[in-house]
Design an enzyme around this catalytic site. Structure first.
Site, PDB file in Angstrom:
ATOM      1  N   LYS A 117      -2.876  18.498  -4.329  1.00 19.02           N
ATOM      2  CA  LYS A 117      -4.207  19.104  -4.357  1.00 19.02           C
ATOM      3  C   LYS A 117      -4.185  20.596  -4.035  1.00 19.02           C
ATOM      4  O   LYS A 117      -4.995  21.360  -4.544  1.00 19.02           O
ATOM      5  CB  LYS A 117      -5.138  18.357  -3.390  1.00 19.02           C
ATOM      6  CG  LYS A 117      -5.565  16.983  -3.914  1.00 19.02           C
ATOM      7  CD  LYS A 117      -6.546  16.324  -2.976  1.00 19.02           C
ATOM      8  CE  LYS A 117      -7.170  15.078  -3.599  1.00 19.02           C
ATOM      9  NZ  LYS A 117      -6.209  14.078  -4.006  1.00 19.02           N
ATOM     10  N   GLU A 201     -11.926  22.566   2.796  1.00 16.62           N
ATOM     11  CA  GLU A 201     -12.756  23.295   1.858  1.00 16.62           C
ATOM     12  C   GLU A 201     -14.224  23.091   2.204  1.00 16.62           C
ATOM     13  O   GLU A 201     -14.582  22.197   2.972  1.00 16.62           O
ATOM     14  CB  GLU A 201     -12.487  22.823   0.420  1.00 16.62           C
ATOM     15  CG  GLU A 201     -12.856  21.380   0.166  1.00 16.62           C
ATOM     16  CD  GLU A 201     -12.439  20.892  -1.208  1.00 16.62           C
ATOM     17  OE1 GLU A 201     -11.610  21.575  -1.845  1.00 16.62           O
ATOM     18  OE2 GLU A 201     -12.922  19.835  -1.634  1.00 16.62           O
ATOM     19  N   ASN A 236     -16.325   6.732  -1.052  1.00 22.92           N
ATOM     20  CA  ASN A 236     -15.598   7.611  -1.973  1.00 22.92           C
ATOM     21  C   ASN A 236     -14.980   6.865  -3.149  1.00 22.92           C
ATOM     22  O   ASN A 236     -14.145   7.421  -3.863  1.00 22.92           O
ATOM     23  CB  ASN A 236     -14.515   8.417  -1.240  1.00 22.92           C
ATOM     24  CG  ASN A 236     -15.099   9.332  -0.184  1.00 22.92           C
ATOM     25  OD1 ASN A 236     -16.000  10.119  -0.466  1.00 22.92           O
ATOM     26  ND2 ASN A 236     -14.625   9.220   1.046  1.00 22.92           N
ATOM     27  N   GLU A 276     -11.937  16.780 -12.599  1.00 21.69           N
ATOM     28  CA  GLU A 276     -13.091  16.387 -11.800  1.00 21.69           C
ATOM     29  C   GLU A 276     -13.715  17.609 -11.123  1.00 21.69           C
ATOM     30  O   GLU A 276     -13.006  18.473 -10.602  1.00 21.69           O
ATOM     31  CB  GLU A 276     -12.681  15.353 -10.752  1.00 21.69           C
ATOM     32  CG  GLU A 276     -12.103  14.087 -11.365  1.00 21.69           C
ATOM     33  CD  GLU A 276     -11.999  12.951 -10.379  1.00 21.69           C
ATOM     34  OE1 GLU A 276     -12.286  13.166  -9.176  1.00 21.69           O
ATOM     35  OE2 GLU A 276     -11.639  11.837 -10.798  1.00 21.69           O
ATOM     36  N   GLU A 289     -10.133  18.128  -8.630  1.00 22.60           N
ATOM     37  CA  GLU A 289      -8.754  17.738  -8.900  1.00 22.60           C
ATOM     38  C   GLU A 289      -8.634  17.350 -10.360  1.00 22.60           C
ATOM     39  O   GLU A 289      -9.639  17.174 -11.061  1.00 22.60           O
ATOM     40  CB  GLU A 289      -8.341  16.558  -8.018  1.00 22.60           C
ATOM     41  CG  GLU A 289      -9.162  15.299  -8.240  1.00 22.60           C
ATOM     42  CD  GLU A 289      -8.762  14.168  -7.302  1.00 22.60           C
ATOM     43  OE1 GLU A 289      -7.702  14.269  -6.671  1.00 22.60           O
ATOM     44  OE2 GLU A 289      -9.529  13.191  -7.206  1.00 22.60           O
ATOM     45  N   ASN A 291      -6.854  14.387 -12.745  1.00 24.45           N
ATOM     46  CA  ASN A 291      -6.161  13.103 -12.811  1.00 24.45           C
ATOM     47  C   ASN A 291      -5.353  13.049 -14.099  1.00 24.45           C
ATOM     48  O   ASN A 291      -5.925  13.076 -15.197  1.00 24.45           O
ATOM     49  CB  ASN A 291      -7.159  11.949 -12.763  1.00 24.45           C
ATOM     50  CG  ASN A 291      -7.826  11.848 -11.405  1.00 24.45           C
ATOM     51  OD1 ASN A 291      -7.165  11.688 -10.398  1.00 24.45           O
ATOM     52  ND2 ASN A 291      -9.140  11.980 -11.371  1.00 24.45           N
ATOM     53  N   PHE A 349     -19.726  -5.287   1.986  1.00 23.13           N
ATOM     54  CA  PHE A 349     -18.814  -5.127   0.859  1.00 23.13           C
ATOM     55  C   PHE A 349     -17.357  -5.410   1.230  1.00 23.13           C
ATOM     56  O   PHE A 349     -16.436  -4.811   0.675  1.00 23.13           O
ATOM     57  CB  PHE A 349     -18.937  -3.731   0.251  1.00 23.13           C
ATOM     58  CG  PHE A 349     -20.303  -3.443  -0.313  1.00 23.13           C
ATOM     59  CD1 PHE A 349     -20.623  -3.802  -1.607  1.00 23.13           C
ATOM     60  CD2 PHE A 349     -21.267  -2.842   0.469  1.00 23.13           C
ATOM     61  CE1 PHE A 349     -21.895  -3.553  -2.114  1.00 23.13           C
ATOM     62  CE2 PHE A 349     -22.542  -2.591  -0.031  1.00 23.13           C
ATOM     63  CZ  PHE A 349     -22.861  -2.946  -1.332  1.00 23.13           C
TER      64      PHE A 349
END
Length: 668
Positions: A117, A201, A236, A276, A289, A291, A349
Site C-alpha cells: 500500500k 492517512e 470493512n 479503488e 489501492e 487490486n 453476523f
C-alpha cells in the site's frame, strides 16, 4: 499462444464462474480440491480434478508446490487464480513463469508494486492520481504515530501496509486512539500478513467506496469499464455492490476512469484489475489501492457493459489485442449484487456452518419484464458449508433498465431464494433492499452502522405488510383445512366443513378475518371492513410460493411448525397462528412460556473451535474481560464478560469443537 487447458487455483463460486467461461470458449478445465471440497460443485463441473491436501487452506489452496504438482499431473498450460488465495501472490506468478505456464493475470511487477500500500500510493501520486493526504513512510513507534496523526489532522486512518479485508485497520479521532490504534494495527498486521508495517492517512468523512474496473492487453491498450459503488460494507467487508454508482456524474466518472488508466499504464498493467477510490460528499476522490485480480463484484460490471471479464482475461493472457476501444464501452441499465453469506444476522453476523438442507436459488435469466437475474454460486443442496473457508455462499445479481427496476428485481429474487440448514443473511439483504435511504441512493461506508446501530433484529412489518401477511396466512390455512377434510372424510353422518371465520395472530396481535371464494381467488375481509383479494398456486407441502395480494406479487416462504405457520418475506420473519374464533378466545387465557434463564452462562455464539480459555474456575472477572476465544471461518472471536462475576464451572477445554449455544462456562 492459444490456451488449451486452464487449471483454476481456487474453489467455490469463482472456480465455477471461470469454468463456465472456459467451457463457452472450448477450453478444458482442471479443478483442485482439498479434503473438505472432495464433492464440491467446482470439482463436479471441471473436466479434471486433482486433490491438493487437507482442508485448511494453508495446507492446500495456498501451497504453491501443491498447485505446481497438479499442473504437471494434468498438463495444464494456463492458470486462473480467481480472487483471494494466490491471486495476488507474486511468487506464485513467478513460479508459473518458471514452469512455462501462462498466468491469467497481470505481470509480476504490477502485482509487486500494487501489493504494497505504501509503494502503490507513491506510484499513484507520481502517475498524477489523486491520493489521500497522509504519511506514506514507515512509522517506528506509537509516539511517532501520534505526531504524524496530529500533523495530518484528525480523524485519521491507521492501516497495515500489506493489509486487506479490513484487517490491520483502525480509525483514530484523538491522540489516545492514535496510540492505541497504532499498536493494535501493528499486532493484527503481523499476525495476519507477517508484515507489521503501518501507515497513516486522512480519514475521509461521508465516504463512499467507489472502484473503477480497468482492462488492458499486452500491446499497450488500456481502458476503463465504468465504476462500481461498494459503500454498503460491514466490518470493512463489502455486502452489496452496484454499477453504476448513483452518486457519480459523467465528469467525475471520466476523471476517475482516466486516472485509473494512468496508474495501470504506469505499472505496465495488463489483464483485468480494479482501482479503488474513496469519494467524499463533494465528489472529491482519492486513491485507496489497486487490486491486481478479478474482483468478487465483477458480475455487475459485466451486466451493464455486456463484456465477459473472464473471457477478456483469457484472451489477453493468450496475447490477443483488445477488440474494442474506450469509446465502444457503454453502460446500459443498472446492476446490483448481493453477497449471500453463511452468517447469522440475528447473532451479530457470526459465521454459521452446516449442511444446506435446502438450497433453491431464484430462476436465472431474462424475465418477461426484461429484467435479469444471475446467481454465481459454488454450492448445491445437500452440500456442506465448512469452517475452513470464506463464508460467502453465492452472489445474487439483478439487472434492470434503471436503478429502481434493478432494486425491485433484487428484492423479489431475495424473497424467492430458499436456504435452510445454516444461518444466512438473506433477511438482512432484503431489509436493505426495502430501506428508504438505500432506495434513494444516499450511501456511505457507514450506512449499515447508521441504519442498524443496534444490530439486525429482523424487520418489523408495518400495518400494510401485516395485513398482507395475515391474508397469506388465512389462505394457507384454508388450503390446509380443505386438504384435511379430504383426508379425514366424514365424522358419523356429517362431512367436515371448513368455516369462513378465523382469527389470525401474527406474533401476539390477533385480527379477525372472513374468507370467501371468488373464482380462482379468495376475498379476505378484515374486522374493520377492509378487504383484499388474494390468489396463489400454493399447495400444502410447498415451502415457497408467489401470492398475489390485490394483484401485487409477494414471494413468501411458508413453513408449517406444529399448528402454526412461519412466514418469511421482505426481511420479515413471523409466526402466524390461525384459529377458529372460539379457540382464539381460549388461547388468550393461556400463560406465556418464558425462555430459560441463561444470564449466568457463557454460550457458544457460533459453531467453531475453542482456541483459548483465558480464565479458570474460581476466578473473578470484570466487565469486558476476555474469557475465551473461538475460531470459525478464518476469523477469531474473543468472548468477553458482560459484568463482574465469579467463574463457577468451565466444562470445555482448548481444542473442543462446539455447536451453537453449547455452554462454555457458568458463573455464580
Amino acid at each position: 499462444m492459444a490456451i488449451t487447458k486452464i487449471l483454476i487455483a481456487n474453489r467455490g463460486e469463482i472456480a465455477c464462474r471461470v469454468i463456465k467461461t472456459a467451457r463457452k470458449m472450448g477450453i478444458a478445465t482442471v479443478a483442485v480440491f482439498s479434503d473438505a471440497d472432495r464433492d464440491a460443485l467446482h470439482v463436479q463441473m471441471a473436466d479434471e480434478a486433482v486433490h491438493i491436501g487437507p482442508a485448511p487452506s494453508n495446507q492446500s489452496y495456498i501451497v504453491i508446490d501443491n498447485i505446481l504438482e497438479a499442473i504437471r499431473q494434468t498438463g495444464a498450460d494456463a492458470v486462473h487464480p480467481g480472487y483471494g488465495f494466490l491471486s495476488e501472490n507474486a511468487a506464485f506468478a513467478q513460479a508459473l513463469e518458471k514452469e512455462g505456464v501462462t498466468f491469467i493475470g497481470p505481470p509480476v511487477g504490477a502485482i509487486q508494486a500494487m501489493g504494497d500500500k505504501i509503494t502503490s500510493k507513491k506510484l499513484a501520486a507520481e502517475a498524477g492520481v489523486s491520493t489521500v493526504p497522509g504519511h506514506m513512510g514507515l512509522i517506528e513507534d506509537a509516539d511517532e504515530a501520534v505526531t504524524i496523526a496530529s500533523s495530518i489532522g484528525y480523524p485519521v486512518m491507521i492501516k497495515a501496509s500489506a493489509g486487506g479485508g479490513g484487517k490491520g485497520m483502525r480509525i483514530a479521532w484523538n491522540d489516545q486512539e492514535a496510540r492505541e490504534g497504532f499498536q493494535s494495527s501493528k499486532n493484527e498486521a503481523k499476525n495476519s500478513f507477517g508484515d507489521d508495517r503501518i501507515f497513516i492517512e486522512k480519514f475521509v468523512t461521508q465516504p463512499r467506496h467507489i472502484e473503477i474496473q480497468v482492462l488492458g492487453d499486452r500491446h499497450g491498450n488500456t481502458l476503463y469499464l465504468g465504476e462500481r459503488e461498494c459503500s454498503i460494507q460491514r466490518r470493512n467487508q463489502k455486502v452489496i455492490e452496484e454499477a453504476p454508482s448513483p452518486f457519480l456524474d459523467e465528469t467525475t466518472r471520466r476523471a476517475m476512469g482516466e486516472q485509473a488508466v494512468a496508474l495501470a499504464k504506469a505499472v505496465g498493467y495488463h489483464s483485468a484489475g480494479t482501482v479503488e477510490f474513496i469519494v467524499d460528499g463533494d465528489r472529491n476522490f482519492y486513491f485507496l489501492e489497486m487490486n491486481t485480480r478479478l474482483q468478487v463484484e465483477h458480475p455487475v460490471t459485466e451486466l451493464v457493459t455486456g463484456i465477459d471479464l473472464v473471457e477478456q482475461m483469457i484472451n489477453v493472457a493468450s496475447g490477443e489485442t483488445l477488440s474494442f476501444r474506450q469509446d465502444d464501452v457503454k453502460l446500459d441499465g443498472w446492476a446490483i449484487e448481493s453477497r449471500l453469506y453463511a452468517e447469522d444476522p440475528y447473532r451479530n453476523f457470526l459465521p454459521s456452518i452446516g449442511r444446506l438442507t435446502r438450497y433453491r436459488p431464484p430462476a436465472e435469466g431474462r424475465h418477461a419484464d426484461g429484467t435479469v437475474v444471475r446467481n454465481d454460486t459454488g454450492v448445491t443442496e445437500g452440500g456442506e458449508i465448512s469452517m475452513y473457508y470464506d463464508p460467502m455462499v453465492a452472489k445474487l445479481c439483478s439487472w434492470g433498465p434503471d436503478r429502481t427496476a434493478a432494486v425491485e428485481t433484487m428484492a423479489r429474487a431475495l424473497d424467492d431464494f430458499e436456504v435452510e440448514g445454516i444461518g444466512h443473511n438473506l433477511p438482512f439483504l432484503s431489509a436493505v433492499m426495502r430501506n428508504d435511504r438505500f432506495r434513494e441512493g444516499r450511501l456511505t461506508t457507514a450506512f449499515i452502522a447508521e441504519e442498524f446501530p443496534d444490530g439486525f433484529h429482523g424487520v418489523a412489518p408495518d400495518a400494510a405488510s401485516r395485513r398482507k401477511l395475515a391474508a397469506v396466512a388465512a389462505l394457507v390455512n384454508d388450503r390446509l383445512q380443505r386438504r384435511a377434510t379430504k383426508i379425514s372424510g366424514t365424522i358419523g353422518n356429517h362431512r367436515r366443513r371448513v368455516g369462513a371465520d378465523w382469527v389470525v395472530a401474527l406474533g401476539s396481535e390477533p385480527v379477525a378475518v372472513t374468507l370467501a371464494q371468488e373464482g380462482d381467488a379468495s376475498r379476505i375481509t378484515f374486522d374493520d371492513g377492509a378487504t383484499v383479494a388474494i390468489r396463489s398456486d400454493w399447495l400444502p407441502g410447498q415451502t415457497h410460493a408467489t401470492f398475489f395480494v390485490d394483484e401485487a406479487p409477494m414471494g413468501v416462504k411458508v413453513n408449517k411448525i406444529g399448528y402454526a405457520l412461519r412466514l418469511r418475506w421482505g426481511g420479515v420473519d413471523v409466526i402466524a397462528r390461525v384459529r377458529e374464533p372460539r379457540v382464539a378466545e381460549l388461547a388468550r387465557l393461556m400463560p406465556v412460556k418464558l425462555p430459560p434463564d441463561t444470564s449466568r452462562m457463557l454460550l457458544c455464539p457460533m459453531p467453531g473451535l475453542i482456541t483459548a480459555i483465558a480464565v479458570a474456575e474460581g476466578d473473578t472477572v470484570e466487565a469486558g474481560q476476555a474469557l475465551a476465544t473461538i475460531e470459525a471461518m478464518k476469523m477469531e472471536n474473543i468472548l468477553r464478560a458482560e459484568k463482574k462475576s465469579v467463574v463457577k464451572r468451565v466444562p470445555v477445554s482448548v481444542g473442543a469443537s462446539l455447536a451453537v449455544d453449547e455452554i462454555i462456562m457458568e458463573f455464580e
